[in-house]
Design a protein around this motif. Structure first.
Motif, PDB file in Angstrom:
ATOM      1  N   ALA A   9     -24.130  -2.206 -41.482  1.00 16.40           N
ATOM      2  CA  ALA A   9     -23.569  -1.253 -40.509  1.00 16.40           C
ATOM      3  C   ALA A   9     -22.113  -0.908 -40.833  1.00 16.40           C
ATOM      4  CB  ALA A   9     -23.669  -1.843 -39.104  1.00 16.40           C
ATOM      5  N   ALA A  10     -21.625  -1.377 -41.988  1.00 16.98           N
ATOM      6  CA  ALA A  10     -20.225  -1.099 -42.353  1.00 16.98           C
ATOM      7  C   ALA A  10     -20.067   0.365 -42.765  1.00 16.98           C
ATOM      8  CB  ALA A  10     -19.809  -1.998 -43.512  1.00 16.98           C
ATOM      9  N   ASN A  11     -18.859   0.881 -42.612  1.00 15.46           N
ATOM     10  CA  ASN A  11     -18.551   2.221 -43.128  1.00 15.46           C
ATOM     11  C   ASN A  11     -18.239   2.163 -44.616  1.00 15.46           C
ATOM     12  OD1 ASN A  11     -17.402   2.082 -40.141  1.00 15.46           O
ATOM     13  ND2 ASN A  11     -18.152   4.130 -40.544  1.00 15.46           N
ATOM     14  N   SER A  12     -17.650   1.041 -45.043  1.00 18.69           N
ATOM     15  CA  SER A  12     -17.374   0.878 -46.471  1.00 18.69           C
ATOM     16  C   SER A  12     -17.456  -0.598 -46.825  1.00 18.69           C
ATOM     17  CB  SER A  12     -15.989   1.432 -46.825  1.00 18.69           C
ATOM     18  OG  SER A  12     -15.007   0.832 -46.015  1.00 18.69           O
ATOM     19  N   ILE A  13     -17.787  -0.849 -48.091  1.00 17.31           N
ATOM     20  CA  ILE A  13     -17.992  -2.227 -48.554  1.00 17.31           C
ATOM     21  C   ILE A  13     -17.392  -2.356 -49.951  1.00 17.31           C
ATOM     22  CG2 ILE A  13     -19.721  -3.989 -49.159  1.00 17.31           C
ATOM     23  CD1 ILE A  13     -21.706  -2.534 -47.329  1.00 17.31           C
ATOM     24  N   THR A  14     -16.696  -3.466 -50.168  1.00 18.22           N
ATOM     25  CA  THR A  14     -16.234  -3.798 -51.528  1.00 18.22           C
ATOM     26  C   THR A  14     -17.136  -4.892 -52.084  1.00 18.22           C
ATOM     27  OG1 THR A  14     -13.927  -3.223 -51.131  1.00 18.22           O
ATOM     28  CG2 THR A  14     -14.341  -4.890 -52.816  1.00 18.22           C
ATOM     29  N   LEU A  15     -17.658  -4.665 -53.285  1.00 19.84           N
ATOM     30  CA  LEU A  15     -18.499  -5.678 -53.962  1.00 19.84           C
ATOM     31  C   LEU A  15     -17.960  -5.839 -55.383  1.00 19.84           C
ATOM     32  CD1 LEU A  15     -22.199  -4.504 -53.327  1.00 19.84           C
ATOM     33  CD2 LEU A  15     -21.034  -6.394 -52.199  1.00 19.84           C
ATOM     34  N   ASP A  16     -17.517  -7.016 -55.734  1.00 24.41           N
ATOM     35  CA  ASP A  16     -17.004  -7.216 -57.099  1.00 24.41           C
ATOM     36  C   ASP A  16     -18.096  -7.767 -58.008  1.00 24.41           C
ATOM     37  OD1 ASP A  16     -14.528  -6.306 -56.500  1.00 24.41           O
ATOM     38  OD2 ASP A  16     -13.471  -8.149 -57.015  1.00 24.41           O
ATOM     39  N   SER A  52     -15.918  -3.404 -60.179  1.00 25.49           N
ATOM     40  CA  SER A  52     -16.020  -3.584 -58.732  1.00 25.49           C
ATOM     41  C   SER A  52     -16.588  -2.299 -58.158  1.00 25.49           C
ATOM     42  CB  SER A  52     -14.619  -3.827 -58.163  1.00 25.49           C
ATOM     43  OG  SER A  52     -14.651  -3.803 -56.759  1.00 25.49           O
ATOM     44  N   ALA A  53     -17.335  -2.426 -57.076  1.00 27.89           N
ATOM     45  CA  ALA A  53     -17.871  -1.212 -56.453  1.00 27.89           C
ATOM     46  C   ALA A  53     -17.286  -1.047 -55.061  1.00 27.89           C
ATOM     47  CB  ALA A  53     -19.392  -1.309 -56.354  1.00 27.89           C
ATOM     48  N   VAL A  54     -16.907   0.194 -54.734  1.00 24.64           N
ATOM     49  CA  VAL A  54     -16.654   0.498 -53.322  1.00 24.64           C
ATOM     50  C   VAL A  54     -17.784   1.423 -52.896  1.00 24.64           C
ATOM     51  CG1 VAL A  54     -15.027   2.422 -53.790  1.00 24.64           C
ATOM     52  CG2 VAL A  54     -15.013   1.285 -51.567  1.00 24.64           C
ATOM     53  N   LEU A  55     -18.436   1.036 -51.792  1.00 27.34           N
ATOM     54  CA  LEU A  55     -19.588   1.794 -51.303  1.00 27.34           C
ATOM     55  C   LEU A  55     -19.223   2.428 -49.964  1.00 27.34           C
ATOM     56  CD1 LEU A  55     -22.324  -0.956 -51.935  1.00 27.34           C
ATOM     57  CD2 LEU A  55     -21.516   0.807 -53.534  1.00 27.34           C
ATOM     58  N   PHE A  56     -19.697   3.625 -49.760  1.00 26.96           N
ATOM     59  CA  PHE A  56     -19.420   4.342 -48.511  1.00 26.96           C
ATOM     60  C   PHE A  56     -20.746   4.723 -47.849  1.00 26.96           C
ATOM     61  CE2 PHE A  56     -15.612   5.167 -51.020  1.00 26.96           C
ATOM     62  CZ  PHE A  56     -14.615   4.846 -50.096  1.00 26.96           C
ATOM     63  N   ALA A  57     -20.856   4.414 -46.543  1.00 28.31           N
ATOM     64  CA  ALA A  57     -22.052   4.836 -45.810  1.00 28.31           C
ATOM     65  C   ALA A  57     -22.107   6.357 -45.775  1.00 28.31           C
ATOM     66  CB  ALA A  57     -22.023   4.265 -44.389  1.00 28.31           C
ATOM     67  N   GLU A  58     -20.927   6.986 -45.641  1.00 26.18           N
ATOM     68  CA  GLU A  58     -20.848   8.452 -45.639  1.00 26.18           C
ATOM     69  C   GLU A  58     -19.879   8.860 -46.761  1.00 26.18           C
ATOM     70  OE1 GLU A  58     -21.244   9.884 -41.099  1.00 26.18           O
ATOM     71  OE2 GLU A  58     -19.399   8.802 -41.562  1.00 26.18           O
ATOM     72  N   PRO A  59     -20.395   9.026 -47.966  1.00 21.57           N
ATOM     73  CA  PRO A  59     -19.497   9.276 -49.102  1.00 21.57           C
ATOM     74  C   PRO A  59     -18.639  10.528 -48.945  1.00 21.57           C
ATOM     75  CG  PRO A  59     -21.816   9.403 -49.754  1.00 21.57           C
ATOM     76  CD  PRO A  59     -21.801   8.916 -48.364  1.00 21.57           C
ATOM     77  N   HIS A  60     -19.085  11.464 -48.097  1.00 20.53           N
ATOM     78  CA  HIS A  60     -18.264  12.686 -47.950  1.00 20.53           C
ATOM     79  C   HIS A  60     -16.899  12.362 -47.341  1.00 20.53           C
ATOM     80  CE1 HIS A  60     -18.670  13.318 -43.560  1.00 20.53           C
ATOM     81  NE2 HIS A  60     -19.823  12.702 -43.713  1.00 20.53           N
ATOM     82  N   ARG A  61     -16.797  11.206 -46.645  1.00 23.72           N
ATOM     83  CA  ARG A  61     -15.489  10.819 -46.083  1.00 23.72           C
ATOM     84  C   ARG A  61     -14.493  10.531 -47.219  1.00 23.72           C
ATOM     85  NH1 ARG A  61     -15.645  12.226 -40.854  1.00 23.72           N
ATOM     86  NH2 ARG A  61     -17.523  11.452 -39.854  1.00 23.72           N
ATOM     87  N   ALA A  62     -14.985   9.871 -48.253  1.00 20.43           N
ATOM     88  CA  ALA A  62     -14.116   9.584 -49.409  1.00 20.43           C
ATOM     89  C   ALA A  62     -13.807  10.888 -50.146  1.00 20.43           C
ATOM     90  CB  ALA A  62     -14.792   8.588 -50.339  1.00 20.43           C
ATOM     91  N   ARG A  63     -14.808  11.728 -50.242  1.00 19.93           N
ATOM     92  CA  ARG A  63     -14.627  13.011 -50.932  1.00 19.93           C
ATOM     93  C   ARG A  63     -13.573  13.863 -50.218  1.00 19.93           C
ATOM     94  NH1 ARG A  63     -17.654  16.217 -54.632  1.00 19.93           N
ATOM     95  NH2 ARG A  63     -17.349  18.397 -54.137  1.00 19.93           N
ATOM     96  N   ASP A  64     -13.572  13.782 -48.881  1.00 13.31           N
ATOM     97  CA  ASP A  64     -12.567  14.549 -48.122  1.00 13.31           C
ATOM     98  C   ASP A  64     -11.150  14.119 -48.497  1.00 13.31           C
ATOM     99  OD1 ASP A  64     -14.539  15.901 -46.826  1.00 13.31           O
ATOM    100  OD2 ASP A  64     -14.440  14.724 -44.969  1.00 13.31           O
TER     101      ASP A  64
END
Ligand SMILES: Cc1ncc(COP(=O)(O)O)c(C=O)c1O
Length: 430
Positions: free
Chosen positions: A235-242, A254-266
Motif C-alpha cells: 500500500a506504499a506510494n513508493s518503495i526503495t529496494l536495494d 537499487s530500485a525506486v518503485l512508484f505505485a503511481e509513476p506519473h507522480r515521479a514523471r511530474d
C-alpha cells in the motif's frame, strides 16, 4: 598492462574487503553472485548509455522487465513502475522529492516558485531508525531541520503508530502540509520492520504519501517464511529496494518503485530539443530520466536480471531464509550465554547483542564491546561494523552471505568470549 596490474594487485586485491567471506557481518552489504563478474564485463563491453529506449533499446527492455518483476514482488498494482539507481540513498531522494512536489500540488504558483511557495508548511515524518539518507534527501530538496518531524518509536524501537496519528492530525489542524511518512522495512542497525500495515492505513486515511525504505529488508519479500513481516508494503506510494544488499546482487543497483509513476514523471520530466522523444511511439518514448535524477546510466539491470533467471527465485529465497535462521540461531546462543545480552529477537537477518561480563560497570562494558569489535577486525576473523543502540556500543551481526552457517555463529560467539576474557581483560580479572 601486465606490469600495471602487477603493481595494482596488492592494492586493489590485497586490500579489498571480503564482503563474501562467511564471517563478514558488517553494515548491510550483499555478498555478490558468481554471475556478476561476467555480466559486468558484458555490460562494459556493450557500453550502453541506458537513458531510455532510444539510446539503449535492449537494455531498456531488460530493465523494465526487472522493474515490473520487482513491482509484482512488492505487491504493487499493475500501473506501478520505477527506475534503477545507484543506491538506496538516491532511491530515497527520488521518492521523497516526488512526495514533496506531490504534496505541494501543481498550481501555477508552485510551478513558478517551486517548493519555496509552500516550504514553510511542508513536513516529512522520520523515525530515529530511518536511514540518514532520508534526512539528507529532505535537505537536498531545499528544506531544513524544522521541516522534519521526529516520529516517536515504541519501546520495541518500531514506529509508534498512535503517536504518529496524533502528530499528523495535530499538524494538519495547525495548517501544516504533511508531505511524507518514511517507514523502514529493515532498519540499518537492528533490522527492525515498522508496522507497515497500520502505517499504510493511517497514511491512506490522512492522504499522506507513504515511502517504505526497504533497501535492506525488501529481499525478505522473496522468502515465504519472512514475507508476512512486510505486510502493508503493497500500500506504499513508493518503495526503495536495494538489489546490492540482501538480494546479493553486485554493486550498484537499487530500485525506486512508484505505485503511481506519473507522480515521479511530474517531477523529473524534462524536455529539450536534443531529447525530443515525445513524438515517438511507445516504447521508444520511454526514458528513465523522466522518472529519476540520472540521465546517462550504465546497464545496471543486466547482472540482477541474469542472476534472477539463472538462480531462480527459490534459490535466492532459500539463502535469505537461511541467513535469517542463522541470525535467530545466534540470538539463541546469546540468550544461553551468561556473559552475553541479547538486545532483541531479530526481525530479519540482523542480531544485536552485548558482551556484559559480571562485575564490570557500564563504562567498562561499553569499552569492552568496542574493543572486541576492533580485535575481531584486527585479527581478520569476523567483520562487525561499529554501532550503538540508545547511545551504547553493541555487537551487531548482519548475516548476508551464502557461506555463513550455524558453525560460523558458534565460532563467532567463542571468539568473542575468547577476546573478552583472554585478550581485553587483565588475566587476574574473574
Ligand atoms: C535502510 C537503508 N536505507 C538506505 C540505505 C542507503 O543505501 P545505499 O548505501 O545503497 O545508498 C541503507 C544502507 O545501508 C539502509 O540500510
Amino acid at each position: 598492462m601486465a606490469d600495471l596490474l602487477e603493481q595494482l594487485w596488492p592494492v586493489i586485491v590485497g586490500h579489498a574487503r571480503r564482503n563474501n567471506a562467511p564471517g563478514f557481518f558488517g553494515y548491510v552489504c550483499g555478498a555478490g553472485l558468481p554471475t556478476d563478474p561476467p555480466m559486468a564485463a558484458l555490460a562494459a563491453a556493450l557500453n550502453q548509455n541506458v537513458t531510455g529506449f532510444a539510446s539503449a533499446p535492449g537494455a531498456t527492455v531488460v530493465e523494465r522487465r526487472l522493474l515490473q518483476w520487482l513491482c509484482q514482488l512488492a505487491g504493487l498494482k499493475a500501473a506501478a513502475d520505477g527506475v534503477l539507481l545507484s543506491g538506496g540513498s538516491l532511491a530515497n531522494f527520488t521518492a521523497l522529492a516526488t512526495a514533496l512536489h506531490t504534496a505541494a500540488g501543481d498550481d501555477p504558483a508552485i510551478a513558478q516558485e517551486g517548493l519555496a511557495a509552500v516550504q514553510a508548511r511542508l513536513r516529512v515524518y522520520l523515525a530515529p531508525t530511518a536511514h540518514f539518507s532520508n534526512a539528507r534527501a529532505v535537505k537536498l530538496a531545499g528544506l531544513g531541520r524544522r521541516h522534519i518531524v521526529a516520529i516517536p518509536v515504541a519501546a520495541d524501537g518500531r514506529i509508534d503508530v498512535d503517536a504518529l496519528t496524533s502528530q499528523l492530525r495535530e499538524d494538519k489542524r495547525a495548517g501544516l502540509m504533511p508531505a511524507a511518512v518514511v517507514a523502514t522495512a529493515g532498519s540499518t542497525t537492528q533490522g527492525l520492520v515498522d508496522p507497515l500495515a497500520r502505517i499504510a492505513e493511517l497514511c491512506r486515511d490522512e492522504g499522506v504519501w507513504l515511502h517504505v525504505d526497504a533497501a535492506y529488508g525488501g529481499a525478505a519479500l522473496l522468502a515465504p517464511d519472512l514475507r508476512g513481516r512486510l505486510a502493508g508494503i503493497e500500500a506504499a506510494n513508493s518503495i526503495t529496494l536495494d538489489l546490492h544488499k540482501w538480494f546479493y546482487m553486485g554493486f550498484d543497483a537499487s530500485a525506486v518503485l512508484f505505485a503511481e509513476p506519473h507522480r515521479a514523471r511530474d517531477v523529473f520530466y524534462t524536455s529539450a530539443e536534443y531529447v525530443d522523444i515525445e513524438r515517438d511511439p511507445p516504447p521508444e518514448r520511454h526514458a528513465f530520466f523522466h522518472y529519476g535524477p540520472e540521465t546517462s546510466r550504465r546497464f545496471r539491470a543486466l547482472g540482477p536480471f541474469v542472476a534472477l533467471c539463472h538462480y531462480g527465485r527459490e534459490t535466492l529465497a532459500a539463502n535469505i531464509s537461511h541467513n535469517a535462521a542463522c541470525a535467530r540461531y545466534l540470538a539463541g546462543l546469546v540468550e544461553a550465554a551468561d556473559d552475553l545480552q541479547l538486545i532483541a529477537q531479530p526481525d530479519l537477518s540482523i542480531c544485536c547483542f552485548r558482551w556484559c561480563g559480571r562485575g564490570y560497570d557500564r563504562g567498562a562494558i561499553d569499552r569492552m564491546n568496542q574493543q572486541i569489535q576492533q580485535r575481531l577486525l584486527a585479527e581478520g576473523s569476523y567483520y562487525l561494523s561499529p554501532t550503538t543502540i540508545a547511545g551504547r556500543p553493541v555487537l551487531r551481526v548482519c548475516v548476508q552471505g551464502h557461506q555463513t552457517n550455524a558453525d560460523t555463529m558458534d565460532g563467532l560467539v567463542a571468539t568473542i568470549q575468547k577476546h573478552a576474557y583472554a585478550c581485553c581483560l587483565p588475566r587476574s580479572t574473574p
